[in-house]
Scaffold this motif. Structure first.
Motif, mmCIF file in Angstrom:
data_model
loop_
_atom_site.group_PDB
_atom_site.id
_atom_site.type_symbol
_atom_site.label_atom_id
_atom_site.label_comp_id
_atom_site.label_asym_id
_atom_site.label_seq_id
_atom_site.Cartn_x
_atom_site.Cartn_y
_atom_site.Cartn_z
ATOM 1 N N ASN A 1 114.075 -2.024 -18.510
ATOM 2 C CA ASN A 1 113.499 -1.056 -19.440
ATOM 3 C C ASN A 1 114.391 -0.827 -20.658
ATOM 4 N N SER A 2 115.691 -0.990 -20.466
ATOM 5 C CA SER A 2 116.605 -0.787 -21.593
ATOM 6 C C SER A 2 116.451 -1.868 -22.660
ATOM 7 N N LEU A 3 115.839 -3.003 -22.274
ATOM 8 C CA LEU A 3 115.658 -4.094 -23.235
ATOM 9 C C LEU A 3 114.700 -3.703 -24.360
ATOM 10 N N ARG A 4 113.940 -2.645 -24.160
ATOM 11 C CA ARG A 4 112.999 -2.191 -25.200
ATOM 12 C C ARG A 4 113.723 -1.568 -26.386
ATOM 13 N N TYR A 5 114.986 -1.194 -26.174
ATOM 14 C CA TYR A 5 115.682 -0.438 -27.196
ATOM 15 C C TYR A 5 116.936 -1.170 -27.682
ATOM 16 N N SER A 6 117.404 -0.745 -28.837
ATOM 17 C CA SER A 6 118.648 -1.288 -29.398
ATOM 18 C C SER A 6 119.320 -0.183 -30.208
ATOM 19 N N GLY A 7 120.582 -0.374 -30.485
ATOM 20 C CA GLY A 7 121.313 0.585 -31.299
ATOM 21 C C GLY A 7 121.367 1.968 -30.679
ATOM 22 N N MET A 8 121.143 2.994 -31.501
ATOM 23 C CA MET A 8 121.229 4.377 -31.041
ATOM 24 C C MET A 8 120.126 4.727 -30.052
ATOM 25 N N GLU A 9 118.992 4.048 -30.129
ATOM 26 C CA GLU A 9 117.920 4.308 -29.159
ATOM 27 C C GLU A 9 118.359 3.889 -27.757
ATOM 28 N N LYS A 10 119.070 2.770 -27.666
ATOM 29 C CA LYS A 10 119.573 2.330 -26.360
ATOM 30 C C LYS A 10 120.626 3.309 -25.850
ATOM 31 N N VAL A 11 121.457 3.817 -26.751
ATOM 32 C CA VAL A 11 122.462 4.812 -26.367
ATOM 33 C C VAL A 11 121.775 6.072 -25.841
ATOM 34 N N ALA A 12 120.716 6.507 -26.517
ATOM 35 C CA ALA A 12 119.973 7.703 -26.089
ATOM 36 C C ALA A 12 119.323 7.475 -24.729
ATOM 37 N N PHE A 13 118.729 6.309 -24.535
ATOM 38 C CA PHE A 13 118.103 5.957 -23.256
ATOM 39 C C PHE A 13 119.139 5.985 -22.137
ATOM 40 N N THR A 14 120.271 5.330 -22.375
ATOM 41 C CA THR A 14 121.332 5.257 -21.367
ATOM 42 C C THR A 14 121.900 6.637 -21.072
ATOM 43 N N GLY A 15 122.125 7.429 -22.104
ATOM 44 C CA GLY A 15 122.656 8.773 -21.909
ATOM 45 C C GLY A 15 121.733 9.656 -21.094
ATOM 46 N N VAL B 1 122.478 -1.819 -18.220
ATOM 47 C CA VAL B 1 122.072 -1.798 -19.625
ATOM 48 C C VAL B 1 122.756 -2.918 -20.411
ATOM 49 N N LEU B 2 124.013 -3.190 -20.065
ATOM 50 C CA LEU B 2 124.749 -4.255 -20.754
ATOM 51 C C LEU B 2 124.318 -5.650 -20.300
ATOM 52 N N GLY B 3 123.564 -5.710 -19.189
ATOM 53 C CA GLY B 3 123.059 -6.991 -18.711
ATOM 54 C C GLY B 3 124.028 -7.738 -17.820
ATOM 55 N N ILE B 4 125.186 -7.136 -17.542
ATOM 56 C CA ILE B 4 126.193 -7.827 -16.734
ATOM 57 C C ILE B 4 125.746 -7.956 -15.282
ATOM 58 N N SER B 5 125.085 -6.895 -14.759
ATOM 59 C CA SER B 5 124.715 -6.890 -13.345
ATOM 60 C C SER B 5 123.587 -7.853 -13.002
ATOM 61 N N VAL B 6 122.971 -8.471 -14.002
ATOM 62 C CA VAL B 6 121.876 -9.406 -13.728
ATOM 63 C C VAL B 6 122.369 -10.623 -12.960
ATOM 64 N N VAL B 7 123.695 -10.800 -12.882
ATOM 65 C CA VAL B 7 124.271 -11.918 -12.138
ATOM 66 C C VAL B 7 123.856 -11.871 -10.671
ATOM 67 N N VAL B 8 123.558 -10.661 -10.164
ATOM 68 C CA VAL B 8 123.147 -10.529 -8.760
ATOM 69 C C VAL B 8 121.886 -11.334 -8.483
ATOM 70 N N PHE B 9 120.977 -11.398 -9.453
ATOM 71 C CA PHE B 9 119.724 -12.118 -9.271
ATOM 72 C C PHE B 9 119.910 -13.632 -9.301
ATOM 73 N N LYS B 10 121.031 -14.107 -9.821
ATOM 74 C CA LYS B 10 121.226 -15.543 -10.018
ATOM 75 C C LYS B 10 121.816 -16.239 -8.797
ATOM 76 N N PHE B 11 122.393 -15.467 -7.882
ATOM 77 C CA PHE B 11 123.038 -16.059 -6.716
ATOM 78 C C PHE B 11 122.425 -15.484 -5.441
#
Length: 204
Positions: free
Chosen positions: A136-150, A58-68
């Motif tokens: 899919n988490s990119l569709r949301y921001s703020g509390m909606e992203k928190v709700a999605f992640t939770g 959700v934080l986008g950190i793991s996208v590094v896997v796709f780059k290498f």
């Protein structure tokens, strides 16, 4: 927020339902341990690992896997070796009846190690988290992203607890261990099939 929560719940449920090394490990721990509470180390560890992977996705950190490419190759290679071992261990595992069986029970430490391995050395699970949950988490921001992640994280915790309980129930209904032996054989074949599929993808 409700829409984001429902979306996260259904998405996570669809991803976690297929049988894999992680699910099978939790299920068999519920079945083999003498008490359900003794399977908690594997349940909690798997759920914590999923929580970590969801957060990174959700934080986008793991996208590094796709780059290498080399990192993806190493991940698939390590995952394949581990899954081969896991399949072999499940194939040869017998039901734990009596004192001889209890000697074969995994300790809390070994449960943690194997649960971490089944979670973090599973390339398909990691790539699903990155490609599906993360995107899919990119569709949301703020509390909606928190709700999605939770919602996604809640599914993992509830699912692993449910698997351990289901395993425990089957273990009590199957005192001779015949069902579990059959499940073990089928599980091992399924895991080895996953390894073959991963190897084919890696060669491509």
């Amino acid at each position: 927020m409700w829409e984001a929560s429902i979306h996260g719940f259904l998405l996570a449920l669809g991803l976690i339902l297929p049988l894999g090394a992680q699910n099978l490990f939790i299920f068999t721990q519920g079945a083999y341990q003498t008490r359900l509470i003794r399977a908690l180390p594997s349940v909690i560890t798997a759920a914590v690992c999923d929580t970590l992977m969801v957060a990174l996705a959700v934080l986008g950190i793991s996208v590094v896997v796709f780059k290498f490419v080399w990192l993806q190759t190493m991940l698939f290679g390590m995952g394949s070796v581990f899954l081969l071992y896991m399949g072999w261990a499940i194939w040869n595992r017998g039901p734990s009846n009596g004192q001889a069986g209890e000697a074969k029970l995994y300790s809390a430490r070994k449960q943690v190690v194997l649960a971490v391995s089944a979670s973090l050395l599973n390339p398909h699970a990691i790539l699903d988290m990155i490609a599906v949950i993360g995107m899919n988490s990119l569709r949301y921001s703020g509390m909606e992203k928190v709700a999605f992640t939770g919602a996604v994280i809640s599914v993992s915790w509830l699912w692993f607890i449910g698997l351990a309980v289901a395993g425990r129930m089957l273990g009590r209904l199957d005192p001779t261990g015949s069902w579990m032996r059959t499940i073990n054989k089928c599980s091992a074949v399924l895991i080895w099939g996953t390894v073959l599929y991963m190897g084919w993808q890696l060669l491509r």
